[in-house]
Design an enzyme around this catalytic site. Structure first.
Site, PDB file in Angstrom:
ATOM      1  N   HIS A 122       0.824  -1.210   0.000  1.00  0.00           N
ATOM      2  CA  HIS A 122       0.000   0.000   0.000  1.00  0.00           C
ATOM      3  C   HIS A 122       0.856   1.257   0.000  1.00  0.00           C
ATOM      4  O   HIS A 122       0.506   2.260  -0.623  1.00  0.00           O
ATOM      5  CB  HIS A 122      -0.910   0.008   1.236  1.00  0.00           C
ATOM      6  CG  HIS A 122      -2.064  -0.934   1.136  1.00  0.00           C
ATOM      7  ND1 HIS A 122      -3.372  -0.510   1.026  1.00  0.00           N
ATOM      8  CD2 HIS A 122      -2.119  -2.287   1.121  1.00  0.00           C
ATOM      9  CE1 HIS A 122      -4.172  -1.561   0.947  1.00  0.00           C
ATOM     10  NE2 HIS A 122      -3.438  -2.654   1.015  1.00  0.00           N
TER      11      HIS A 122
ATOM     12  N   ASP B 266      -5.766   6.293   1.814  1.00  0.00           N
ATOM     13  CA  ASP B 266      -5.710   4.897   1.391  1.00  0.00           C
ATOM     14  C   ASP B 266      -7.112   4.307   1.456  1.00  0.00           C
ATOM     15  O   ASP B 266      -7.932   4.670   2.310  1.00  0.00           O
ATOM     16  CB  ASP B 266      -4.774   4.115   2.309  1.00  0.00           C
ATOM     17  CG  ASP B 266      -4.577   2.685   1.843  1.00  0.00           C
ATOM     18  OD1 ASP B 266      -3.691   2.462   1.003  1.00  0.00           O
ATOM     19  OD2 ASP B 266      -5.311   1.795   2.317  1.00  0.00           O
TER      20      ASP B 266
END
Length: 474
Positions: free
Chosen positions: A29, A126
């Protein structure tokens, strides 16, 4: 609660939009975040990055440090998480726990971000934090909120549609095959294993985030249009779910300076590759948080040995990016390293994968099909032999195959399954794909399309320009 110290290395240009990034955890990520931040920093945009403390691993801490060293104008906002009682989630994946800790601490972001200087223009979060962050940013701070999606657009289509699928399923929400409109039908075996259980912590996070997607102002996608045209078109056309927010394809993105100043001296992987013939090396790596069993590692070793090809193997025996102290000879068995001396290099060190996949000596990538790896293989023009391990890997593999990047061994074992893939089978498949000029030609074409996407006038170039213009118009 007073906001923590804002760290800055210089005055920012007045009038530039101030964008705050809220990354999650896990290198899969974080890397797209670091790369997008690096790209956006060249567009007269003032940037702050929320750094969640403590970081999970040394690799994460090193990459954050490298980001702020390479781009000293970027501000750092330290965010300390509230304690989480992990015993309440027995057996949960450590990263799911980290995401849950972030989500439960998200209410502290409101005052933290409100105190940012200069005043914020927008937030990029995110996806794992979407359902928590979007209401704070839009309802409390009255700012725009975009989501950076680190995985494939194909996976995004599944995440967006999955709540609708569950709402239409039977009363027990038993998961079976999922037919995402305009994209493809995903068999139950292809879905992330956690989604089979509606009570799994990841499933609850996944569904909550998917339900909040339509409230976002847009999505930044770690892909390019030629790689996933159907999924991108289905989202833009409202086929997956109606009124889906705008999507901006921004990949491929270049890496910043390697976090640990990757050594290139004698004995380093890159120096070793420099000594190998063109397209002669099989690169083997299963990501930053994938580990396979000892028995399977030894079958991989046997397969590489019997294939007769040179190989560079980044070997990992622990999960969740944790430091690995096991000796290679104890993992690989007596004599393997000695027999392979000169033909293969095995390392447990962090390597600059982007550089490896762009090296002319590399001819094949045996990979878990994490999405960063798929995109990097496409950019390098290296055929990918996909061996998905868990999570989104099989979904990514469907996109990888349809995008022309490589071959997926659909019957090879999945995390939690008992079956060993034999060294003989691995070796034969490596030889087959290394010799397949049709696969190589397809990947070469994808490489050309990746370069066109980010060149002036290309699809990702235009998306980035459109997104920056949107930021500056707010």
């Amino acid at each position: 609660m007073a906001p923590p110290e804002m760290l800055s290395s210089g005055e920012q240009d007045r009038g530039a939009p101030h964008v705050v990034f809220i990354p999650s955890a896990g290198m899969g990520h974080l890397l797209p975040f670091f790369r997008f931040i690096t790209a956006l920093s060249s567009h007269d945009v003032d940037i702050s990055v929320v750094t969640v403390l403590p970081t999970v691993t040394t690799a994460e801490a090193d990459h954050f440090a490298a980001l702020f060293t390479a781009l000293p104008r970027i501000r750092r906002i330290n965010f300390n998480l509230l304690p989480l009682d992990a015993s309440a989630f027995p057996g949960a994946d450590p990263f799911f726990l980290r995401w849950e800790s972030l989500r439960r601490s998200a209410h502290l972001l409101g005052p933290l971000l409100a105190g940012a200087t200069p005043s914020m223009s927008a937030v990029i979060t995110d996806v794992t934090l979407a359902s928590q962050v979007i209401p704070i940013v839009k309802d409390e701070l009255h700012l725009s909120c975009h989501i950076l999606f680190p995985s494939s657009t194909t996976m995004l289509s599944l995440c967006a549609y999955f709540p609708t699928y569950l709402d239409g399923a039977n009363a027990d929400h038993v998961v079976s095959d999922v037919d995402v409109p305009g994209v493809r039908r995903f068999t139950k075996a292809t879905l992330p294993q956690a989604l089979h259980d509606p009570n799994n912590l990841f499933t609850k996070q996944f569904v909550a985030n998917g339900r909040g997607f339509t409230k976002a102002d847009g999505f930044l996608l770690n892909t390019f249009e030629a790689l996933e045209p159907e999924a991108i078109a289905a989202l833009r056309g409202g086929k997956v779910i109606p009124c889906f927010p705008p999507v901006f394809t921004v990949a491929p993105l270049k890496s910043m300076i390697p976090a640990d100043s990757e050594k290139v001296g004698a004995g380093s992987p890159m120096a070793w590759l420099d000594e190998q013939p063109a397209r002669s090396v099989v690169y083997v790596a299963f990501g930053n948080r994938c580990a396979v069993t000892l028995d399977q590692i030894r079958e991989i070793a046997a397969g590489l040995e019997t294939s007769s090809f040179r190989f560079l193997w980044v070997l990992k025996t622990t999960v969740v990016d944790r430091e690995d102290t096991v000796e290679l000879k104890d993992v690989l068995g007596d004599g393997f390293l000695e027999r392979m001396q000169g033909r293969g290099l095995v390392t447990k060190a962090w390597v600059d994968q982007e550089a490896v996949l762009n090296h002319p000596a590399v001819g094949l990538f045996l990979s878990h099909s994490g999405w960063n790896s798929v995109v990097e293989a496409a950019v390098g023009g290296v055929p990918l032999l996909a061996w998905p391990r868990f999570g989104d890997h099989r979904v990514n593999a469907t996109a990888m195959v349809s995008g022309g990047v490589g071959v997926w061994m659909e019957h090879w074992s999945w995390d939690g399954e008992d079956r060993l893939v034999s060294g003989e089978e691995i070796g034969e498949k490596v030889k087959e794909v290394m010799a397949d000029e049709t696969v190589r030609a397809r990947v070469a074409k994808v490489r050309e399309e990746a370069a066109k996407a980010v060149a002036e006038g290309g699809s990702s170039y235009r998306s980035m320009q459109e997104f920056v213009a949107k930021l500056k118009a707010n």
